[in-house]
Scaffold this motif. Structure first.
Motif, PDB file in Angstrom:
ATOM      1  N   ALA A 117      34.913  43.287  34.935  1.00  0.00           N
ATOM      2  CA  ALA A 117      33.632  42.858  35.493  1.00  0.00           C
ATOM      3  C   ALA A 117      33.392  41.372  35.231  1.00  0.00           C
ATOM      4  O   ALA A 117      32.955  40.622  36.119  1.00  0.00           O
ATOM      5  CB  ALA A 117      32.494  43.689  34.898  1.00  0.00           C
ATOM      6  N   ASN A 118      33.697  40.926  34.008  1.00  0.00           N
ATOM      7  CA  ASN A 118      33.504  39.510  33.680  1.00  0.00           C
ATOM      8  C   ASN A 118      34.450  38.612  34.486  1.00  0.00           C
ATOM      9  O   ASN A 118      34.095  37.502  34.869  1.00  0.00           O
ATOM     10  CB  ASN A 118      33.728  39.284  32.184  1.00  0.00           C
ATOM     11  N   ALA A 133      33.542  35.574  36.894  1.00  0.00           N
ATOM     12  CA  ALA A 133      34.079  34.239  36.610  1.00  0.00           C
ATOM     13  C   ALA A 133      34.758  33.626  37.826  1.00  0.00           C
ATOM     14  O   ALA A 133      34.610  32.434  38.104  1.00  0.00           O
ATOM     15  CB  ALA A 133      35.048  34.312  35.426  1.00  0.00           C
ATOM     16  N   PHE A 134      35.516  34.435  38.567  1.00  0.00           N
ATOM     17  CA  PHE A 134      36.287  33.910  39.700  1.00  0.00           C
ATOM     18  C   PHE A 134      35.567  34.098  41.039  1.00  0.00           C
ATOM     19  O   PHE A 134      36.030  33.597  42.063  1.00  0.00           O
ATOM     20  CB  PHE A 134      37.667  34.577  39.742  1.00  0.00           C
ATOM     21  N   ARG A 135      34.458  34.861  41.001  1.00  0.00           N
ATOM     22  CA  ARG A 135      33.666  35.108  42.205  1.00  0.00           C
ATOM     23  C   ARG A 135      34.542  35.630  43.348  1.00  0.00           C
ATOM     24  O   ARG A 135      34.492  35.150  44.486  1.00  0.00           O
ATOM     25  CB  ARG A 135      32.928  33.837  42.637  1.00  0.00           C
ATOM     26  N   GLU A 136      35.362  36.605  42.984  1.00  0.00           N
ATOM     27  CA  GLU A 136      36.287  37.176  43.958  1.00  0.00           C
ATOM     28  C   GLU A 136      36.352  38.689  43.745  1.00  0.00           C
ATOM     29  O   GLU A 136      36.478  39.147  42.608  1.00  0.00           O
ATOM     30  CB  GLU A 136      37.675  36.557  43.785  1.00  0.00           C
ATOM     31  N   SER A 169      44.544  35.908  48.318  1.00  0.00           N
ATOM     32  CA  SER A 169      43.892  35.291  47.167  1.00  0.00           C
ATOM     33  C   SER A 169      44.800  34.259  46.511  1.00  0.00           C
ATOM     34  O   SER A 169      46.000  34.478  46.358  1.00  0.00           O
ATOM     35  CB  SER A 169      43.510  36.359  46.144  1.00  0.00           C
ATOM     36  N   ILE A 170      44.225  33.131  46.100  1.00  0.00           N
ATOM     37  CA  ILE A 170      44.999  32.095  45.400  1.00  0.00           C
ATOM     38  C   ILE A 170      44.731  32.116  43.894  1.00  0.00           C
ATOM     39  O   ILE A 170      45.235  31.270  43.157  1.00  0.00           O
ATOM     40  CB  ILE A 170      44.660  30.691  45.969  1.00  0.00           C
ATOM     41  N   ASN A 171      43.942  33.098  43.454  1.00  0.00           N
ATOM     42  CA  ASN A 171      43.542  33.158  42.039  1.00  0.00           C
ATOM     43  C   ASN A 171      44.239  34.261  41.243  1.00  0.00           C
ATOM     44  O   ASN A 171      43.895  34.490  40.083  1.00  0.00           O
ATOM     45  CB  ASN A 171      42.031  33.365  41.933  1.00  0.00           C
TER      46      ASN A 171
END
Length: 345
Positions: free
Chosen positions: A283-284, A288-291, A319-321
């Motif tokens: 969840a965090n 943090a990444f808003r994805e 996704s690039i994260n």
């Protein structure tokens, strides 16, 4: 010493349909005082392997050494003495139905030449150990399945074995009774230092009692090692399938659709322990990444008294994260590895 070394073991049976290779170059080392699991589906060769450990089945090739001594070099008399040091527990108990509980436990002691008074005294002590001293005069037909298995365990202990072979010993029992029998075996291992080999097709049994495990398929060992390591990072398709099929016992949660239904997005298998299982890491991370991250499956189990579990996560296509999120999870005590289509399907 009761270390068991199995070196390049082969067992071939002849049948009307031709030659059947039940065991193919199996090599294992089972440590002195260990509780070692051998797991596989029906036909994997695990029961043949356990019967070769005391030469009830003679291997076609390879060696079995107990305490450094190869069984193949023993005379028939020496082999009989060696078997007295190896107790066996079976799925269907194999009790003498016309004998009382006490007499069933006395039976191997009579074979050893013990006097009746001495044998009965020892049998009574063992029945107390397994919690059945009050049923000593009962007959097997008057006992529940769990009680019958406790009698079988007491009988197996009568000759003071150094090794206990359990061939599907809990397969005929309900989950609650299975748990109580496994607790008894753990207590016996701790109290007497007996090496215990558990043959089973149930991953729940392995994670409840075993420290090490060998995964078998088609007469071969697919992989072996510590239970917690194989659960966290299964290398073989056979191990992954057994872990996926383990849906009972102490599962705390499971949700999402099966991974077989996934059609898009990269997947990551996340393994967590008791130190991270109850922290809102996922969840965090999403915050943090808003994805968005899709939790396809999650469960938590007890492995050797430690909470362990896994999640299958699906990331958004393109996704690039992903690598950054894997690093994020790793820094918080989670282990993450790629799930490949050709492996998991």
């Amino acid at each position: 010493m009761s270390e068991i070394m199995i070196e390049n073991l082969c067992k071939t049976f002849g049948s009307k349909d031709g030659r059947v290779d039940a065991l193919k170059e199996v090599s294992l080392t089972i440590g002195d005082g260990d509780i070692y699991g051998i797991i596989g589906m029906s036909g994997a060769g695990k029961s043949t392997l356990v019967r070769c450990m005391n030469f009830l089945e003679r291997p076609t090739g390879g060696r079995v050494l107990i305490g450094g001594r190869p069984l193949g070099s023993l005379s028939e008399r020496e082999l009989r003495r060696q078997r007295e040091r190896i107790g066996m527990i079976f799925q269907h108990f194999n009790l003498l139905m016309q004998k009382t509980v006490l007499e069933n436990v006395c039976f191997p002691l009579y074979i050893q030449g013990k006097r009746k008074k001495e044998a009965r005294k020892r049998a009574a002590e063992l029945l107390e150990l397994v919690g059945l001293e009050e049923r000593r005069k009962a007959y097997p037909s008057q006992l529940s399945g769990g009680q019958k298995q406790r009698v079988a365990i007491a009988r197996a202990l009568a000759s003071d074995p150094e090794i206990l072979l359990c061939d599907e010993a809990t397969s005929a029992l309900d989950p609650q009774t299975t748990s109580s029998i496994l607790e008894l075996l753990k207590d016996i291992n701790k109290r007497f230092g007996i090496t215990i080999v558990v043959i089973t097709h149930q991953m729940a049994v392995v994670r409840e009692i075993c420290t090490h495990v060998a995964v078998m398929k088609g007469g071969q060992v697919e992989e072996e090692g510590k239970v917690e390591d194989i659960f966290a990072h299964p290398r073989s398709a056979a191990a992954r399938e057994l872990i996926r099929s383990d849906r009972g016992g102490d599962m705390q949660e499971r949700y999402g659709r099966p991974e077989e239904e996934i059609r898009s997005g990269r997947r990551i298998r996340v393994v967590f322990s008791e130190n991270s299982a109850f922290e809102p890491v996922i969840a965090n991370m999403i915050l943090a990444f808003r994805e968005p991250v899709n939790i396809l499956r999650a469960d938590t189990k007890n492995i050797g008294g430690v909470a362990k579990g896994e999640m299958i996560l699906e990331f958004a296509p393109g996704s690039i994260n992903i690598e950054a999120m894997k690093t994020y999870m790793s820094h918080r005590g989670l282990e993450a590895e790629e799930v490949k289509e050709d492996v998991e399907q």
